[in-house]
Design a protein around this motif. Structure first.
Motif, PDB file in Angstrom:
ATOM      1  N   MET A 190       0.522  -1.121   0.073  1.00 23.03           N
ATOM      2  CA  MET A 190      -0.064   0.081  -0.127  1.00 23.03           C
ATOM      3  C   MET A 190       0.934   1.231   0.121  1.00 23.03           C
ATOM      4  SD  MET A 190      -3.087   0.974  -0.063  1.00 23.03           S
ATOM      5  CE  MET A 190      -4.265   2.185   0.745  1.00 23.03           C
ATOM      6  N   LEU A 191       1.925   1.211   0.608  1.00 26.07           N
ATOM      7  CA  LEU A 191       2.789   2.394   0.942  1.00 26.07           C
ATOM      8  C   LEU A 191       3.518   3.013  -0.463  1.00 26.07           C
ATOM      9  CD1 LEU A 191       4.467   1.824   4.227  1.00 26.07           C
ATOM     10  CD2 LEU A 191       2.672   3.363   3.699  1.00 26.07           C
ATOM     11  N   GLU A 192       3.651   1.821  -1.400  1.00 24.72           N
ATOM     12  CA  GLU A 192       4.341   2.127  -2.523  1.00 24.72           C
ATOM     13  C   GLU A 192       3.309   3.179  -3.473  1.00 24.72           C
ATOM     14  OE1 GLU A 192       1.925  -1.895  -3.370  1.00 24.72           O
ATOM     15  OE2 GLU A 192       3.507  -0.909  -1.741  1.00 24.72           O
ATOM     16  N   TYR A 193       1.973   3.217  -3.177  1.00 21.36           N
ATOM     17  CA  TYR A 193       1.079   4.094  -3.831  1.00 21.36           C
ATOM     18  C   TYR A 193       1.023   5.696  -3.692  1.00 21.36           C
ATOM     19  CZ  TYR A 193      -0.826  -0.166  -5.751  1.00 21.36           C
ATOM     20  OH  TYR A 193      -1.139  -1.463  -6.270  1.00 21.36           O
ATOM     21  N   LEU A 194       1.740   5.819  -2.218  1.00 22.69           N
ATOM     22  CA  LEU A 194       1.972   7.148  -1.885  1.00 22.69           C
ATOM     23  C   LEU A 194       2.951   7.890  -2.472  1.00 22.69           C
ATOM     24  CD1 LEU A 194       1.464   6.293   2.017  1.00 22.69           C
ATOM     25  CD2 LEU A 194      -0.105   7.160   0.369  1.00 22.69           C
ATOM     26  N   PRO A 195       2.739   9.254  -2.689  1.00 22.08           N
ATOM     27  CA  PRO A 195       3.945   9.913  -3.299  1.00 22.08           C
ATOM     28  C   PRO A 195       5.100  10.074  -2.312  1.00 22.08           C
ATOM     29  CG  PRO A 195       2.219  11.360  -2.433  1.00 22.08           C
ATOM     30  CD  PRO A 195       1.720  10.040  -2.139  1.00 22.08           C
ATOM     31  N   PRO A 196       6.289  10.215  -2.920  1.00 18.81           N
ATOM     32  CA  PRO A 196       7.585  10.128  -2.051  1.00 18.81           C
ATOM     33  C   PRO A 196       7.705  11.366  -1.436  1.00 18.81           C
ATOM     34  CG  PRO A 196       7.933  10.634  -4.456  1.00 18.81           C
ATOM     35  CD  PRO A 196       6.473  10.411  -4.326  1.00 18.81           C
ATOM     36  N   LEU A 197       8.408  11.661  -0.170  1.00 19.77           N
ATOM     37  CA  LEU A 197       8.423  12.779   0.355  1.00 19.77           C
ATOM     38  C   LEU A 197       9.583  13.536   0.102  1.00 19.77           C
ATOM     39  CD1 LEU A 197       8.050  11.237   4.218  1.00 19.77           C
ATOM     40  CD2 LEU A 197       6.164  12.204   2.554  1.00 19.77           C
ATOM     41  N   ASN A 198       9.254  14.898   0.009  1.00 18.13           N
ATOM     42  CA  ASN A 198      10.168  15.811  -0.419  1.00 18.13           C
ATOM     43  C   ASN A 198      11.238  16.240   0.747  1.00 18.13           C
ATOM     44  OD1 ASN A 198       8.741  17.788   1.005  1.00 18.13           O
ATOM     45  ND2 ASN A 198       7.922  18.751  -0.733  1.00 18.13           N
TER      46      ASN A 198
ATOM     47  N   HIS B   8      11.067  18.817   2.484  1.00 17.07           N
ATOM     48  CA  HIS B   8      10.286  19.330   3.517  1.00 17.07           C
ATOM     49  C   HIS B   8       9.806  18.082   4.474  1.00 17.07           C
ATOM     50  CE1 HIS B   8      10.743  23.421   2.618  1.00 17.07           C
ATOM     51  NE2 HIS B   8      10.517  23.078   1.476  1.00 17.07           N
ATOM     52  N   ASN B   9       9.840  16.951   4.119  1.00 14.57           N
ATOM     53  CA  ASN B   9       9.378  15.566   4.663  1.00 14.57           C
ATOM     54  C   ASN B   9       7.814  15.584   4.269  1.00 14.57           C
ATOM     55  OD1 ASN B   9      10.491  13.306   5.663  1.00 14.57           O
ATOM     56  ND2 ASN B   9       9.534  13.513   7.455  1.00 14.57           N
ATOM     57  N   LEU B  10       7.470  16.155   3.073  1.00 16.62           N
ATOM     58  CA  LEU B  10       5.882  16.264   2.935  1.00 16.62           C
ATOM     59  C   LEU B  10       5.692  15.648   1.491  1.00 16.62           C
ATOM     60  CD1 LEU B  10       5.410  19.966   4.041  1.00 16.62           C
ATOM     61  CD2 LEU B  10       4.507  17.922   5.336  1.00 16.62           C
ATOM     62  N   PRO B  11       4.477  15.122   1.246  1.00 15.83           N
ATOM     63  CA  PRO B  11       4.177  14.643  -0.081  1.00 15.83           C
ATOM     64  C   PRO B  11       3.769  15.672  -1.103  1.00 15.83           C
ATOM     65  CG  PRO B  11       2.468  13.963   1.463  1.00 15.83           C
ATOM     66  CD  PRO B  11       3.438  14.684   2.181  1.00 15.83           C
ATOM     67  N   TYR B  12       3.660  16.865  -0.672  1.00 15.73           N
ATOM     68  CA  TYR B  12       3.219  18.007  -1.519  1.00 15.73           C
ATOM     69  C   TYR B  12       4.436  19.125  -1.200  1.00 15.73           C
ATOM     70  CZ  TYR B  12       0.599  18.311   2.922  1.00 15.73           C
ATOM     71  OH  TYR B  12       0.282  18.395   4.399  1.00 15.73           O
ATOM     72  N   PRO B  13       4.534  20.258  -2.160  1.00 19.29           N
ATOM     73  CA  PRO B  13       5.458  21.093  -1.899  1.00 19.29           C
ATOM     74  C   PRO B  13       6.055  21.860  -0.733  1.00 19.29           C
ATOM     75  CG  PRO B  13       4.198  21.358  -4.081  1.00 19.29           C
ATOM     76  CD  PRO B  13       3.611  20.493  -3.087  1.00 19.29           C
ATOM     77  N   ASP B  14       4.916  22.439   0.113  1.00 19.14           N
ATOM     78  CA  ASP B  14       5.123  22.948   1.348  1.00 19.14           C
ATOM     79  C   ASP B  14       3.922  22.748   2.300  1.00 19.14           C
ATOM     80  OD1 ASP B  14       6.609  24.614   3.343  1.00 19.14           O
ATOM     81  OD2 ASP B  14       6.600  26.417   1.819  1.00 19.14           O
TER      82      ASP B  14
END
Length: 166
Positions: free
Chosen positions: A1-9, A11-17
């Motif tokens: 299931m975790l492979e479907y989540l976006p990678p962390l950037n 900032h340790n977030l899956p989205y820009p900020d």
């Protein structure tokens, strides 16, 4: 299931900020502006300010729940180190409490508005002053988390990933 989540950037977030601070600043502004409008309306005897206050409380009540959702997500992804945890926990508890407090005050404000939209009891202004104090303390805690402890800042995320923070 975790492979479907976006990678962390970085900032340790899956989205820009971070999104939580963006949404929560609307809540802060709406609550404080509502209290100011109630005070102006009360002391100038101009009930039009009560209408402005009502709508600010209404939208703040909706917005605080959105802020809490993103706050919980971002707190979970922050990987807080031991020094941060007490402040983050207190910020979380007060945030959830504020959601209930603001919703209750908005409900009370609605009842007052339905009964007589042209008056407001002084007790409601007193509650507004207390609410302002709680909101300002919450702002202080949020500032500590970002500006002192550096949650979701690149240097802190890098230090944590390298094992420099525990």
């Amino acid at each position: 299931m975790l492979e479907y989540l976006p990678p962390l950037n970085e900032h340790n977030l899956p989205y820009p900020d971070t999104i939580h601070p963006i949404v929560v600043h609307f809540v802060i502004a709406m609550v404080l502006f509502a209290v100011v409008c109630d005070a102006i309306g009360y002391f100038t005897r101009n009930p039009r300010f009560y209408e402005v206050s009502w709508w600010n409380f209404f939208f703040a009540t909706i917005s605080i729940f959105i802020a809490i959702v993103f706050g919980q997500i971002e707190a979970g992804l922050a990987e807080p180190y031991s020094v941060v945890e007490p402040t983050l926990n207190l910020h979380t508890i007060i945030g959830w409490s504020l959601s209930g407090i603001i919703a209750a005050i908005t409900g009370w404000r609605y009842v007052l508005r339905v009964r007589d939209p042209k008056t407001l009891p002084i007790s409601f202004l007193g509650v507004g002053v207390l609410l302002t104090g709680i909101v300002l303390f919450q702002v202080y805690l949020g500032d500590l988390l970002v500006w002192v402890y550096g949650l979701h800042t690149i240097p802190v995320v890098e230090a944590f990933r390298e094992g420099g923070l525990k």
